[in-house]
Design an enzyme around this catalytic site. Sequence first.
Site, PDB file in Angstrom:
ATOM      1  N   LEU A  42      26.040  -5.320  28.364  1.00 30.40           N
ATOM      2  CA  LEU A  42      27.267  -5.500  27.600  1.00 30.40           C
ATOM      3  C   LEU A  42      27.622  -6.972  27.430  1.00 30.40           C
ATOM      4  CD1 LEU A  42      29.519  -2.693  29.115  1.00 30.40           C
ATOM      5  CD2 LEU A  42      28.314  -2.673  26.937  1.00 30.40           C
ATOM      6  N   PHE A  47      30.142 -14.748  36.759  1.00 32.73           N
ATOM      7  CA  PHE A  47      29.577 -14.518  38.080  1.00 32.73           C
ATOM      8  C   PHE A  47      28.493 -13.446  38.069  1.00 32.73           C
ATOM      9  CE2 PHE A  47      34.085 -15.618  38.415  1.00 32.73           C
ATOM     10  CZ  PHE A  47      33.943 -16.867  38.979  1.00 32.73           C
ATOM     11  N   LYS A  49      26.115 -10.382  35.348  1.00 32.05           N
ATOM     12  CA  LYS A  49      25.989  -9.663  34.091  1.00 32.05           C
ATOM     13  C   LYS A  49      26.726  -8.332  34.161  1.00 32.05           C
ATOM     14  CE  LYS A  49      21.687 -11.755  32.499  1.00 32.05           C
ATOM     15  NZ  LYS A  49      20.351 -11.515  31.919  1.00 32.05           N
ATOM     16  N   ASP A 157      45.021 -14.295  35.544  1.00 36.53           N
ATOM     17  CA  ASP A 157      44.046 -14.619  34.494  1.00 36.53           C
ATOM     18  C   ASP A 157      44.279 -13.739  33.274  1.00 36.53           C
ATOM     19  OD1 ASP A 157      42.016 -16.107  33.404  1.00 36.53           O
ATOM     20  OD2 ASP A 157      40.405 -14.889  34.221  1.00 36.53           O
TER      21      ASP A 157
END
Length: 967
Positions: A42, A47, A49, A157
């Site tokens: 995707l 950090f 995949k 975030d």
Amino acid sequence: MAFANFRRILRLSTFEKRKSREYEHVRRDLDPNDVWEILGELGDGAFGKVYKAKNKETGALAAAKVIETKSEEELEDYIVEIEILATCDHPYIVKLLGAYYYDGKLWIMIEFCPGGAVDAIMLELDRGLTEPQIQVVCRQMLEALNFLHGKRIIHRDLKAGNVLMTLEGDIRLADFGVSAKNLKTLQKRDSFIGTPYWMAPEVVLCETMKDAPYDYKADIWSLGITLIEMAQIEPPHHELNPMRVLLKIAKSDPPTLLTPSKWSTEFRDFLKIALDKNPETRPSAAQLLQHPFVSTVTSNKALRELVAEAKAEVMEEIEDGKEDGSEKDAVSAVPPPVNHTQDSSANGTQPSLNSDKLLQDSSTPLPPSQPQEPVNGPCNQPSGDGSPQNTSPADEVSKNDNGLKVPVPLRKSRPLSVDARIQVTEEKQITDQAENPSSAASKPPKVNQSRPNSSALETLGVETLANGGLELPGSVTPNHSKRASDCSNLSTSESMDYGTSLSADLSLNKETGSLSLKGSKLHNKTLKRTRRFVVDGVEVSITTSKIISEDEKKDEEMRFLRRQELRELRLLQKEEHRNQTQLSTKHELQLEQMHRRFEQEINAKKKFYDVELENLERQQKQQVEKMEQDHSVRRREEAKRIRLEQDRDYARFQEQLKQMKKEVKRSIEKALRKQRQESMRMGQDSHTQKKQRLDRDFVAKQKEDLELAMKKLTAENRREICDKERDCLNKKQELLRDREAALWEMEEHQLQERHQLVKQQLKDQYFLQRHDLLRKHEKEREQMQRYNQRMMEQLKVRQQQEKARLPKIQRSDGKTRMAMYKKSLHINGAGSASEQREKVKQFSQQEEKRQKAERLQQQQKHENQMRDMVAQCESNMNELQQLQNEKCHLLVEHETQKLKALDESHNQSLKEWRDKLRPRKKALEEDLNQKKREQEMFFRLSEEAETRPTTPNRASKFFPYSSGDAS
């Protein structure tokens, strides 16, 4: 040396090293490949995949985030994210389907969201979200944040890249990798972590100041920035590099929408109160849910339409650009780049980002069935001489509804080139229900620019690098839909006089150094995209036309480079956070060990003196008991000796009485016989009485002497015991004084030692901050050097293209001018054929001189451009170095202030401790004196009781020890 110190700071002793821990939500004994089947990739996060996975048993889809971890410490960095996902069961937060740690890899399986991330949707559709869509997203995000904040979780975030979409039109808040889970409701954080463009001001300050922590209100600021991002595709200050944007956030006023008039007052008011720089007055998520902007949201239809449009089947058609007639259109469609430069400089945009990347939009001929109307208001306004004047979408950004220029910076992003020339035309066809206003209003036609970058968002959804377009500010509301649709087509039918416009166009390109549209149009192609989708039984068709050029690849490359830069910064943030956590853990352990050692030392000192006191009391008791025993022995021996002497005295006394009796007899015998009998009788009676009296007096005197001797002996023993008791009490009080003095000395020493430890820990903390800051600065300089190198390379390539293109332009221009000159000579008929040939020859020589001058001018211009670019690159590096030096100086200054404040606090604590020590000493002396007085009172009372007359059978007592010795 610095790295060795850094290793020393974070080093833990052998017994402090952490062992492998078992986590509640992480399975270590199962290979995830046995449970899940990987279907495809995707995306690639910061950090690890992200893969699309399918459960082999249930068939459920999931997004598998696979992270390689080298140690248990790295594994613990992701446990917080797993625990948050496991404990947060909310309809608008992604669900955790499982977590595995196997073969050095951490697998986090979360809910799969087919709609992808909101930023990817905007890239795919080449536009931002409409206000109804933003309302629904905002409402659902607020509900999710209210739930998180209620569980004492700060996301830290929030951005469009972390908002995923489902096919049902609901959002899923994702990516809790940098989130914080507090233990207390009022707990605050001081970690500098997150994505710079979305950071709250109080979070930015934590980069150099740790004494101003933040709480969950930081998420509210990020929410407001995310709403602006969804409205304008990019967050505020996206044209700045991350370091400059941090200064911008901290020092500038809160950002606003670029074109406020295109949005409702409720939306603007919502942003105003959410983007409050003071976190104390900034509202909470629960308060914002009552705001009119989101309180009226009852349906998610707008998001269902958005997802359906993004996931719709796309039919693409590519048309080659036409050479004939396109040059005329290009002349009138190109805005003067000088105006762009003025707008940019007026708004403080970086010169290095604007010097060679001016936005230029070219128009595309529209189908004959569509009327040609201006874009966004007064696009084609007649000029003073009556000729039509076209305005590009880049110029529209800097104009309000009245056509007046407003100070709005160009929509560009460092370091990405935005030379893409885009013209978008949207056609909507509703087949089932032709009179469905909601569908048409929710997706108005847009005029888009090329999106510079995707802001490097690591999401768990699909990360798409589509050649999307950047929507000009303002997704229109229903009130503005008519104006937006009226402005969706840019007229290109007007043209200027060829003879006068040709030279003007050439001079414009030569003066600005920008790429000639006439040359570039030959290589451009038009991409037509048609999307067809069905929402609530209504089939919608949207056709988008976009001119693509070689700059598209450049934009995509720049977007990828920007993603890499932000990814590098985020990795540094993660490592910095890990180092800070390790250092904080070490400091807490040191303080805990020190307090434990202090307690042990104090307890040992107290125990030592307690043992001494106990020994002293035991020795005193033993001595008193021995003295009592000795006293009893002496009493018995003395009593025995006295009795023996008294017995001898009594025997002598009896002898004396016998002698007296004999003398009486002798005196009587001398008398007559008759008188002798009478005298004998009377003498015996008198002698008997005298004997009894003398005997009684003698025995009484002996008894009195015995009692006096025993009393004297007892008094001596009492005096000895009193002296011993006084001596013991004095020794005991001296021990107590020594004990308290030792404890006070230890307390003072512990205060000093604790101060030194805290001071050293503060120095270690700032050393780590400086270390991390220098690493970040090194990475920023490296990125700036790469950026400057790219700018130099782009300038060289552009100059080479211009240099190669100039002879062709000059030949074409020379032929045209010669033909026009010959035609003018033929029309005027001036002079003979030889004169005309001479004039043509002179004109040809003038043209050669003019072309040579143009070549020299171009060469000079290129040299000036290269010199300016070198100067600009040096200026960028110097400015970056200055900002970094200021930040380092600020950190050192803050460290000095903190150390000074720490010393002052320690001195104040020491002064307060000493002030409290005086009354403690006074209280101790008073207590000791009171005990002395009580002892003397006891001695006096005992002595008085001893001197009072007692019954013969009652033994005198002084101490309980001597009660059995009175005999």
